[in-house]
Design a protein around this motif. Structure first.
Motif, PDB file in Angstrom:
ATOM      1  N   THR A   7       0.930  -1.173  -0.146  1.00  0.00           N
ATOM      2  CA  THR A   7      -0.111  -0.006   0.014  1.00  0.00           C
ATOM      3  C   THR A   7       0.680   1.218   0.033  1.00  0.00           C
ATOM      4  OG1 THR A   7      -0.036   0.354   2.314  1.00  0.00           O
ATOM      5  CG2 THR A   7      -1.619  -1.555   1.625  1.00  0.00           C
ATOM      6  N   ASP A   8       0.277   2.341   0.063  1.00  0.00           N
ATOM      7  CA  ASP A   8       1.200   3.581   0.027  1.00  0.00           C
ATOM      8  C   ASP A   8       1.535   3.837   1.288  1.00  0.00           C
ATOM      9  OD1 ASP A   8       1.797   6.110  -1.251  1.00  0.00           O
ATOM     10  OD2 ASP A   8       0.401   7.275  -0.172  1.00  0.00           O
ATOM     11  N   MET A   9       1.333   3.102   2.667  1.00  0.00           N
ATOM     12  CA  MET A   9       2.075   3.199   3.473  1.00  0.00           C
ATOM     13  C   MET A   9       3.387   2.179   3.619  1.00  0.00           C
ATOM     14  SD  MET A   9       0.598   5.269   5.806  1.00  0.00           S
ATOM     15  CE  MET A   9       1.123   4.634   7.653  1.00  0.00           C
ATOM     16  N   ASP A  10       3.609   1.513   2.383  1.00  0.00           N
ATOM     17  CA  ASP A  10       4.606   0.551   2.296  1.00  0.00           C
ATOM     18  C   ASP A  10       4.366  -0.935   3.099  1.00  0.00           C
ATOM     19  OD1 ASP A  10       6.756  -0.162   0.755  1.00  0.00           O
ATOM     20  OD2 ASP A  10       8.257   0.319   2.373  1.00  0.00           O
ATOM     21  N   ALA A  26      -4.130   2.955   2.508  1.00  0.00           N
ATOM     22  CA  ALA A  26      -3.801   4.059   2.064  1.00  0.00           C
ATOM     23  C   ALA A  26      -3.290   3.839   0.628  1.00  0.00           C
ATOM     24  CB  ALA A  26      -2.557   4.602   2.735  1.00  0.00           C
ATOM     25  N   SER A  27      -3.944   4.897  -0.181  1.00  0.00           N
ATOM     26  CA  SER A  27      -3.664   4.615  -1.451  1.00  0.00           C
ATOM     27  C   SER A  27      -3.640   6.168  -2.265  1.00  0.00           C
ATOM     28  CB  SER A  27      -4.831   4.103  -2.257  1.00  0.00           C
ATOM     29  OG  SER A  27      -4.623   3.853  -3.518  1.00  0.00           O
ATOM     30  N   THR A  28      -2.843   6.176  -3.438  1.00  0.00           N
ATOM     31  CA  THR A  28      -2.173   7.442  -4.022  1.00  0.00           C
ATOM     32  C   THR A  28      -3.407   7.941  -4.690  1.00  0.00           C
ATOM     33  OG1 THR A  28      -1.156   6.194  -5.660  1.00  0.00           O
ATOM     34  CG2 THR A  28       0.348   6.949  -4.016  1.00  0.00           C
ATOM     35  N   ASP A  79     -10.444  10.922   4.139  1.00  0.00           N
ATOM     36  CA  ASP A  79      -9.123  11.133   4.043  1.00  0.00           C
ATOM     37  C   ASP A  79      -8.653  12.009   5.114  1.00  0.00           C
ATOM     38  OD1 ASP A  79      -8.541   9.565   1.865  1.00  0.00           O
ATOM     39  OD2 ASP A  79      -8.693  11.431   0.532  1.00  0.00           O
ATOM     40  N   GLU A 113      -3.116  12.049   9.134  1.00  0.00           N
ATOM     41  CA  GLU A 113      -2.215  10.547   9.502  1.00  0.00           C
ATOM     42  C   GLU A 113      -1.299  10.624  10.556  1.00  0.00           C
ATOM     43  OE1 GLU A 113      -2.134   6.466   9.829  1.00  0.00           O
ATOM     44  OE2 GLU A 113      -3.851   7.668   8.996  1.00  0.00           O
ATOM     45  N   LEU A 170       2.630  11.505  10.079  1.00  0.00           N
ATOM     46  CA  LEU A 170       2.680  11.419   8.463  1.00  0.00           C
ATOM     47  C   LEU A 170       1.803  12.883   7.895  1.00  0.00           C
ATOM     48  CD1 LEU A 170       2.616   7.834   7.532  1.00  0.00           C
ATOM     49  CD2 LEU A 170       4.771   9.055   7.787  1.00  0.00           C
ATOM     50  N   LYS A 177      -1.198  10.754   3.532  1.00  0.00           N
ATOM     51  CA  LYS A 177      -1.506   9.424   3.263  1.00  0.00           C
ATOM     52  C   LYS A 177      -3.145   9.122   3.406  1.00  0.00           C
ATOM     53  CE  LYS A 177       2.868   7.900   3.093  1.00  0.00           C
ATOM     54  NZ  LYS A 177       3.436   7.451   1.849  1.00  0.00           N
ATOM     55  N   ARG A 178      -3.753   8.786   2.384  1.00  0.00           N
ATOM     56  CA  ARG A 178      -5.025   8.924   2.180  1.00  0.00           C
ATOM     57  C   ARG A 178      -5.531   7.412   2.248  1.00  0.00           C
ATOM     58  NH1 ARG A 178      -7.404  13.585  -0.145  1.00  0.00           N
ATOM     59  NH2 ARG A 178      -5.641  15.085  -0.816  1.00  0.00           N
TER      60      ARG A 178
END
Length: 445
Positions: free
Chosen positions: A323-326, A359-361, A405, A408, A411, A415-416
């Protein structure tokens, strides 16, 4: 990417609840309604602690926009809203009550019920009043009595309308992430502070349960976060390190709540730093519960790190899509986790999946957000949950993180996680494709 969810409400038990979750500091705006400073305000005001020095002063302005936000919940055919009460709003100095704060949650509760939404309360989601942080916060045993007082004031005002009440959200984050790793407020890296916080947060939970029972609450639980831990490699050192991680992260809170004990591997490092007489608190901690909330996002690969002091481990990047959080996307770990919790600790106690999401871009384009990866993530995890249910796990609800959103934490706003997009310049809400997919999947036949 997926544009629809292929499950339907009719495939679940009639009383199965689908919900969505938020937390007060992340969406409300801490500068409104007479709220006092929390330790998140002071943490964010310290250089280097949060991305772009961002804080929750405005957040999503849910304090003023809550009715429209609740319309979004009802519009997606969701049954329940898991929300939290800001301790710093209700008791700005940790002791005196701010009636304006309680009035807000009174209005919020009534607005949920008017829309047919079941209120699921979280009493504490990390916004400790700064005045209590000044006194040592979760390191100071007195905070457990302050939390019991806070619980009493909140439940006296809105407890009569709650579908469920949870004491604390993710005590691992309150204690370990914040006092040992230093990533969240109060930003400490101190094993003595961490050990005391790990214990006191559970004592606070037990005292709050007593207050709730005295107020005739009969649907009480706690929200725990879990990360299945796997060894990075096949050697014995990594296997033992993964077991230590599992003991600290997953077994510490379950063991105290359901077995009146802490796991041996965690005590190896924490016992010397626990408060004197901690063993005498286990009866208080292990008060009977009506359900357990399970927050799940990912697994962790763990390696032994001999160069570091106890617990002598480190996280290793995994090979799976992220995810966008890795964070790795691991629905199989979710399926295993639900079965393991029931088999090892909770038995037939109902489990509520109280947070799950990614979380996604996400990009707003021509008035819409196509968050296909989130739809695929939700589908994979609902499928995993259904397999766990078929194998006997007593799961009674599924809650998406998050509605909006939002802020976070350390962060900032980068992050959404929401199923609803928020433009942080205008605060305009735009339902994403995942919101529309849930609306379709959860429609009543």
């Amino acid at each position: 990417m997926a544009s629809a969810l292929n499950f339907r409400r009719s495939q679940f038990a009639d009383d199965f609840l689908f919900g969505v979750a938020t937390s007060a500091y992340q969406i409300e705006g801490s500068s409104f309604g007479g709220a006092g400073p929390s330790h998140w305000d002071t943490f964010a005001a310290t250089p280097g602690n949060t991305a772009n020095a961002e804080d929750g002063a405005i957040a999503c302005d849910h304090y003023h926009r809550y009715e429209a936000d609740l319309d979004l919940i009802a519009g997606a055919n969701l049954d329940a809203y898991r929300f939290s009460v800001s301790w710093a709003r209700v008791m700005p100095d940790g002791r005196a009550v701010n009636r304006e704060g309680l009035d807000f949650y009174d209005r919020l509760t009534d607005a949920m019920l008017e829309r047919g939404i079941k209120p699921m309360l979280t009493l504490h989601h990390w916004d400790l009043p700064a005045a209590l942080a000044d006194e040592g916060g979760w390191r100071n045993r007195d905070v457990t009595d302050r939390f019991a007082d806070f619980t009493g004031h909140v439940i006296d005002r809105i407890g009569d309308r709650m579908a469920a009440t949870g004491t604390l959200n993710e005590p691992w984050c309150i204690a370990w992430l914040s006092h040992f790793l230093g990533n969240h407020a109060p930003g400490l890296r101190d094993i003595r502070a961490a050990a005391r916080a790990m214990h006191h947060v559970l004592v606070a939970h037990g005292k709050a349960v007593d207050v709730l029972r005295a107020a005739c609450q009969d649907n009480i639980g706690i929200y725990l976060n879990f990360e299945p831990a796997e060894p990075a490699n096949g050697d014995d050192g990594d296997a033992e390190a993964a077991l230590r991680y599992h003991a600290i992260y997953n077994e510490w809170f379950l063991g105290a709540l359901f077995k009146k004990s802490y796991p041996r591997r965690a005590l190896q490092g924490l016992r010397p730093h626990l408060p004197e007489g901690w063993e005498d608190d286990m009866e208080q901690i292990a008060r009977p519960l009506d359900w357990l909330g399970v927050n799940f996002y990912t697994r962790k690969l763990i390696a032994h790190d001999a160069a570091q002091a106890w617990p002598s481990l480190k996280e290793v990047p995994g090979p799976l899509p992220k995810t966008d959080m890795d964070w790795e996307i691991t629905p199989e770990s979710f399926e295993w986790l639900l079965g393991w919790i029931a088999e090892s600790h909770t038995g037939d106690l109902p489990l509520i999946v109280s947070e799950n999401g990614m979380a996604s871009t996400d990009v707003l384009l021509n008035g819409a957000v196509d968050d296909g990866p989130r739809i695929a993530y939700l589908q994979a995890h609902v499928d995993a949950m259904r397999r766990a249910i078929d194998n006997g796990a007593p799961v009674k609800g599924y809650t998406v993180w998050s509605l909006l959103d939002n802020y976070e934490w350390a962060l900032g706003y980068g992050k959404r996680f929401g199923i609803v997009h928020v433009d942080y310049g205008t605060l305009k809400r735009t339902p994403k494709a995942s919101w529309h997919a849930l609306k379709q999947a959860l429609a009543r036949d």
